[in-house]
Design a protein around this motif. Structure first.
Motif, PDB file in Angstrom:
ATOM      1  N   VAL A   1       0.846  -1.182   0.000  1.00 19.08           N
ATOM      2  CA  VAL A   1       0.000   0.000   0.000  1.00 19.08           C
ATOM      3  C   VAL A   1       0.887   1.239   0.000  1.00 19.08           C
ATOM      4  CG1 VAL A   1      -0.196  -0.016   2.516  1.00 19.08           C
ATOM      5  CG2 VAL A   1      -1.916   1.164   1.145  1.00 19.08           C
ATOM      6  N   GLN A   2       0.483   2.252  -0.746  1.00 18.39           N
ATOM      7  CA  GLN A   2       1.228   3.512  -0.779  1.00 18.39           C
ATOM      8  C   GLN A   2       0.534   4.542   0.091  1.00 18.39           C
ATOM      9  OE1 GLN A   2       1.418   4.284  -5.045  1.00 18.39           O
ATOM     10  NE2 GLN A   2       3.500   3.476  -5.095  1.00 18.39           N
ATOM     11  N   LEU A   3       1.326   5.287   0.833  1.00 19.29           N
ATOM     12  CA  LEU A   3       0.797   6.286   1.754  1.00 19.29           C
ATOM     13  C   LEU A   3       1.248   7.678   1.329  1.00 19.29           C
ATOM     14  CD1 LEU A   3       1.563   4.493   5.142  1.00 19.29           C
ATOM     15  CD2 LEU A   3      -0.515   4.368   3.758  1.00 19.29           C
ATOM     16  N   GLN A   4       0.335   8.615   1.416  1.00 21.15           N
ATOM     17  CA  GLN A   4       0.627   9.997   1.049  1.00 21.15           C
ATOM     18  C   GLN A   4       0.262  10.893   2.224  1.00 21.15           C
ATOM     19  OE1 GLN A   4       1.826  11.169  -2.064  1.00 21.15           O
ATOM     20  NE2 GLN A   4       1.993  13.159  -1.062  1.00 21.15           N
ATOM     21  N   ALA A   5       1.280  11.471   2.848  1.00 25.79           N
ATOM     22  CA  ALA A   5       1.044  12.398   3.957  1.00 25.79           C
ATOM     23  C   ALA A   5       0.955  13.824   3.429  1.00 25.79           C
ATOM     24  CB  ALA A   5       2.164  12.280   4.975  1.00 25.79           C
ATOM     25  N   SER A   6       0.067  14.585   4.011  1.00 24.79           N
ATOM     26  CA  SER A   6      -0.094  15.982   3.600  1.00 24.79           C
ATOM     27  C   SER A   6      -0.625  16.806   4.765  1.00 24.79           C
ATOM     28  CB  SER A   6      -1.058  16.078   2.407  1.00 24.79           C
ATOM     29  OG  SER A   6      -2.347  15.603   2.776  1.00 24.79           O
ATOM     30  N   GLY A   7      -0.632  18.119   4.579  1.00 20.87           N
ATOM     31  CA  GLY A   7      -1.206  19.011   5.574  1.00 20.87           C
ATOM     32  C   GLY A   7      -0.202  19.778   6.388  1.00 20.87           C
ATOM     33  N   GLY A   8       1.084  19.514   6.182  1.00 17.96           N
ATOM     34  CA  GLY A   8       2.090  20.253   6.929  1.00 17.96           C
ATOM     35  C   GLY A   8       2.174  21.697   6.472  1.00 17.96           C
ATOM     36  N   GLY A   9       2.922  22.480   7.233  1.00 16.24           N
ATOM     37  CA  GLY A   9       3.085  23.876   6.884  1.00 16.24           C
ATOM     38  C   GLY A   9       3.707  24.658   8.008  1.00 16.24           C
ATOM     39  N   LEU A  10       3.675  25.960   7.865  1.00 12.80           N
ATOM     40  CA  LEU A  10       4.219  26.870   8.871  1.00 12.80           C
ATOM     41  C   LEU A  10       3.063  27.439   9.698  1.00 12.80           C
ATOM     42  CD1 LEU A  10       6.517  28.599  10.075  1.00 12.80           C
ATOM     43  CD2 LEU A  10       6.095  30.244   8.224  1.00 12.80           C
ATOM     44  N   VAL A  11       3.201  27.355  11.017  1.00 14.99           N
ATOM     45  CA  VAL A  11       2.155  27.854  11.900  1.00 14.99           C
ATOM     46  C   VAL A  11       2.809  28.483  13.122  1.00 14.99           C
ATOM     47  CG1 VAL A  11       1.929  25.653  13.121  1.00 14.99           C
ATOM     48  CG2 VAL A  11      -0.018  27.219  13.043  1.00 14.99           C
ATOM     49  N   GLN A  12       2.144  29.461  13.697  1.00 11.23           N
ATOM     50  CA  GLN A  12       2.666  30.085  14.909  1.00 11.23           C
ATOM     51  C   GLN A  12       2.369  29.212  16.118  1.00 11.23           C
ATOM     52  OE1 GLN A  12       0.962  34.058  15.040  1.00 11.23           O
ATOM     53  NE2 GLN A  12       2.819  34.898  14.109  1.00 11.23           N
TER      54      GLN A  12
END
Length: 127
Positions: free
Chosen positions: A1-12
């Motif tokens: 199975v292939q997994l795709q992580a997302s949603g990261g970014g810069l936050v205070q």
């Protein structure tokens, strides 16, 4: 199975982010899923895990009460809701899936029980 992580970014600091881990295969619903993170120059550490039916979850002490792991098996997706973020949460976050065995249920905090890994998503928390 292939997994795709997302949603990261810069936050205070004090802010929130929600990470997603999307799988390519419907068998994802049978796996235990974990989130790990790796800060620069540090080892990869356990963050949270969820059993295949979502009926049991586990958290590292450093994130308990701030992070929530959940899953939607109909969408082949696991989420990590991160609230009250701190600068020390800065890291690359990885999702991983493993067979739902008793070994995995007992050792969910170790990377060795996970067979599939996503590519990671960067979370940066500024002070």
């Amino acid at each position: 199975v292939q997994l795709q992580a997302s949603g990261g970014g810069l936050v205070q600091a004090g802010g929130s982010l929600r990470l997603s881990c999307a799988a390519s295969d419907r068998t994802f619903s049978t796996y235990i899923v974990g989130w790990f993170r790796q800060a620069p120059g540090m080892e990869r550490d356990f963050v949270a895990a969820i059993r295949r039916r979502g009926d049991r979850t586990h958290y590292a002490p450093s994130v308990k009460g701030r992070f929530t792991i959940s899953r939607d098996n109909a969408k082949n997706t696991v989420y990590l809701q991160m609230n009250s973020l701190k600068p020390e949460d800065t890291a690359i976050y990885y999702c991983a899936a493993g067979l739902s065995t008793s070994d995995a249920y007992n050792n969910y905090y170790t990377s060795a029980v996970y067979d599939y890994w996503g590519q990671g998503t960067l979370v940066t928390v500024s002070s």
